[in-house]
Write a protein that holds these residues in place. Structure first.
Motif, PDB file in Angstrom:
ATOM      1  N   PRO A  45      87.651 -46.860   3.785  1.00 57.20           N
ATOM      2  CA  PRO A  45      87.546 -46.440   5.017  1.00 57.20           C
ATOM      3  C   PRO A  45      88.708 -46.572   6.070  1.00 57.20           C
ATOM      4  CG  PRO A  45      86.246 -48.574   4.856  1.00 57.20           C
ATOM      5  CD  PRO A  45      87.117 -48.290   3.649  1.00 57.20           C
ATOM      6  N   GLU A  46      88.634 -45.810   6.965  1.00 54.42           N
ATOM      7  CA  GLU A  46      89.583 -46.132   7.939  1.00 54.42           C
ATOM      8  C   GLU A  46      89.220 -46.618   9.184  1.00 54.42           C
ATOM      9  OE1 GLU A  46      92.072 -41.811   8.191  1.00 54.42           O
ATOM     10  OE2 GLU A  46      89.960 -41.384   7.625  1.00 54.42           O
ATOM     11  N   LEU A  47      87.918 -46.980   9.119  1.00 58.12           N
ATOM     12  CA  LEU A  47      87.245 -47.674  10.111  1.00 58.12           C
ATOM     13  C   LEU A  47      85.638 -48.160   9.844  1.00 58.12           C
ATOM     14  CD1 LEU A  47      87.051 -48.439  13.309  1.00 58.12           C
ATOM     15  CD2 LEU A  47      85.618 -46.490  13.399  1.00 58.12           C
ATOM     16  N   GLN A  73      92.794 -55.090   4.947  1.00 57.85           N
ATOM     17  CA  GLN A  73      93.071 -56.153   6.346  1.00 57.85           C
ATOM     18  C   GLN A  73      93.316 -55.410   7.304  1.00 57.85           C
ATOM     19  OE1 GLN A  73      95.965 -59.124   4.817  1.00 57.85           O
ATOM     20  NE2 GLN A  73      94.331 -60.428   3.755  1.00 57.85           N
ATOM     21  N   HIS A  74      94.071 -54.320   7.313  1.00 56.23           N
ATOM     22  CA  HIS A  74      94.476 -53.355   8.350  1.00 56.23           C
ATOM     23  C   HIS A  74      93.449 -52.500   8.979  1.00 56.23           C
ATOM     24  CE1 HIS A  74      94.570 -50.571   5.046  1.00 56.23           C
ATOM     25  NE2 HIS A  74      94.712 -49.511   6.048  1.00 56.23           N
ATOM     26  N   ILE A  75      92.287 -52.524   8.291  1.00 60.14           N
ATOM     27  CA  ILE A  75      91.127 -51.490   8.562  1.00 60.14           C
ATOM     28  C   ILE A  75      90.442 -52.140   9.779  1.00 60.14           C
ATOM     29  CG2 ILE A  75      88.963 -50.492   7.792  1.00 60.14           C
ATOM     30  CD1 ILE A  75      90.193 -50.451   4.993  1.00 60.14           C
ATOM     31  N   PRO A  76      90.349 -51.412  11.052  1.00 62.03           N
ATOM     32  CA  PRO A  76      89.620 -52.031  12.187  1.00 62.03           C
ATOM     33  C   PRO A  76      88.319 -51.925  12.048  1.00 62.03           C
ATOM     34  CG  PRO A  76      90.507 -49.574  12.515  1.00 62.03           C
ATOM     35  CD  PRO A  76      91.051 -50.118  11.138  1.00 62.03           C
ATOM     36  N   VAL A  77      87.506 -52.688  12.621  1.00 61.89           N
ATOM     37  CA  VAL A  77      86.099 -52.883  12.486  1.00 61.89           C
ATOM     38  C   VAL A  77      85.394 -52.856  13.913  1.00 61.89           C
ATOM     39  CG1 VAL A  77      84.091 -54.521  11.999  1.00 61.89           C
ATOM     40  CG2 VAL A  77      86.323 -54.409  10.635  1.00 61.89           C
ATOM     41  N   VAL A  78      84.461 -52.280  14.025  1.00 64.83           N
ATOM     42  CA  VAL A  78      83.578 -52.039  15.315  1.00 64.83           C
ATOM     43  C   VAL A  78      82.511 -52.674  14.899  1.00 64.83           C
ATOM     44  CG1 VAL A  78      82.475 -50.592  17.077  1.00 64.83           C
ATOM     45  CG2 VAL A  78      84.727 -49.800  16.342  1.00 64.83           C
ATOM     46  N   VAL A  79      81.817 -53.851  15.635  1.00 66.03           N
ATOM     47  CA  VAL A  79      80.647 -54.272  15.618  1.00 66.03           C
ATOM     48  C   VAL A  79      79.905 -53.497  16.526  1.00 66.03           C
ATOM     49  CG1 VAL A  79      79.416 -56.410  15.855  1.00 66.03           C
ATOM     50  CG2 VAL A  79      81.581 -56.595  14.726  1.00 66.03           C
ATOM     51  N   LEU A  80      78.494 -53.271  15.868  1.00 62.12           N
ATOM     52  CA  LEU A  80      77.556 -52.429  16.684  1.00 62.12           C
ATOM     53  C   LEU A  80      76.175 -53.488  16.390  1.00 62.12           C
ATOM     54  CD1 LEU A  80      76.427 -50.371  18.414  1.00 62.12           C
ATOM     55  CD2 LEU A  80      76.112 -49.042  16.410  1.00 62.12           C
ATOM     56  N   THR A  81      75.683 -54.259  17.105  1.00 65.46           N
ATOM     57  CA  THR A  81      74.777 -55.262  16.898  1.00 65.46           C
ATOM     58  C   THR A  81      73.637 -55.339  17.604  1.00 65.46           C
ATOM     59  OG1 THR A  81      74.480 -57.496  15.887  1.00 65.46           O
ATOM     60  CG2 THR A  81      76.052 -57.193  17.688  1.00 65.46           C
ATOM     61  N   ARG A  96      88.920 -61.505  16.935  1.00 70.18           N
ATOM     62  CA  ARG A  96      90.337 -61.586  16.607  1.00 70.18           C
ATOM     63  C   ARG A  96      90.777 -61.761  15.365  1.00 70.18           C
ATOM     64  NH1 ARG A  96      90.651 -62.958  22.217  1.00 70.18           N
ATOM     65  NH2 ARG A  96      90.549 -65.221  21.844  1.00 70.18           N
ATOM     66  N   GLU A  97      90.327 -62.985  14.858  1.00 67.56           N
ATOM     67  CA  GLU A  97      90.683 -63.462  13.465  1.00 67.56           C
ATOM     68  C   GLU A  97      90.266 -62.504  12.450  1.00 67.56           C
ATOM     69  OE1 GLU A  97      88.779 -67.077  10.834  1.00 67.56           O
ATOM     70  OE2 GLU A  97      88.894 -67.414  12.960  1.00 67.56           O
ATOM     71  N   LEU A  98      89.214 -61.814  12.588  1.00 67.76           N
ATOM     72  CA  LEU A  98      88.682 -60.979  11.581  1.00 67.76           C
ATOM     73  C   LEU A  98      89.052 -59.405  11.641  1.00 67.76           C
ATOM     74  CD1 LEU A  98      85.517 -62.744  10.738  1.00 67.76           C
ATOM     75  CD2 LEU A  98      87.571 -62.761   9.301  1.00 67.76           C
ATOM     76  N   GLY A  99      89.763 -59.116  12.755  1.00 66.94           N
ATOM     77  CA  GLY A  99      90.105 -57.676  12.914  1.00 66.94           C
ATOM     78  C   GLY A  99      89.256 -56.746  13.372  1.00 66.94           C
TER      79      GLY A  99
END
Length: 126
Positions: A45-47, A73-81, A96-99
């Motif tokens: 994925p790209e995101l 590791q470079h793939i950005p993550v958005v948390v929706l929770t 920050r630690e987990l991108g």
């Protein structure tokens, strides 16, 4: 943009997929962390959009596993929770630690908010 959506609730996932596809993204939906890793193996994925509250392996466990692969590791993550706002504040350092690029609470965020964050994150990663 190719988005991997990790959401155990199929009703919510259908809404997120529809909104993201309307915004011209391709979306693969996974209900579990294991399904998500298998989907990422098929096509990176790209995101990633991630719910932290999942059965078996929670979202934090998934992030540690996902980010352990150099190619992801470079793939950005958005948390929706569904976590309450007070708990979301605790995720800042871990994020920050987990991108983690952004954290959204389901109770306070709309589909438009999600799409806007995806656009912002994707434009920063071009």
């Amino acid at each position: 943009m190719h988005v991997l959506l990790i959401e155990p609730n199929t009703v919510l996932a259908a809404s997120y997929v529809a909104a993201l596809e309307a915004a011209q993204h391709t979306v693969v939906h996974a209900r579990t962390a294991q399904q998500a890793v298998m989907a990422a193996d098929k096509k990176a994925p790209e995101l990633v959009i991630l719910e932290l509250q999942m059965a078996r392996h929670n979202g934090i466990e998934f992030l540690y596993e996902f980010k352990s692969y150099v190619e992801w590791q470079h793939i950005p993550v958005v948390v929706l929770t569904v976590l309450p706002p007070a708990e979301l504040k605790k995720l800042t350092v871990l994020g920050r630690e987990l991108g983690v690029s952004a954290v959204l609470g389901k109770s306070t965020s709309s589909l438009a908010d999600l799409c806007a964050v995806v656009e912002t994150v994707s434009s920063h990663n071009l």
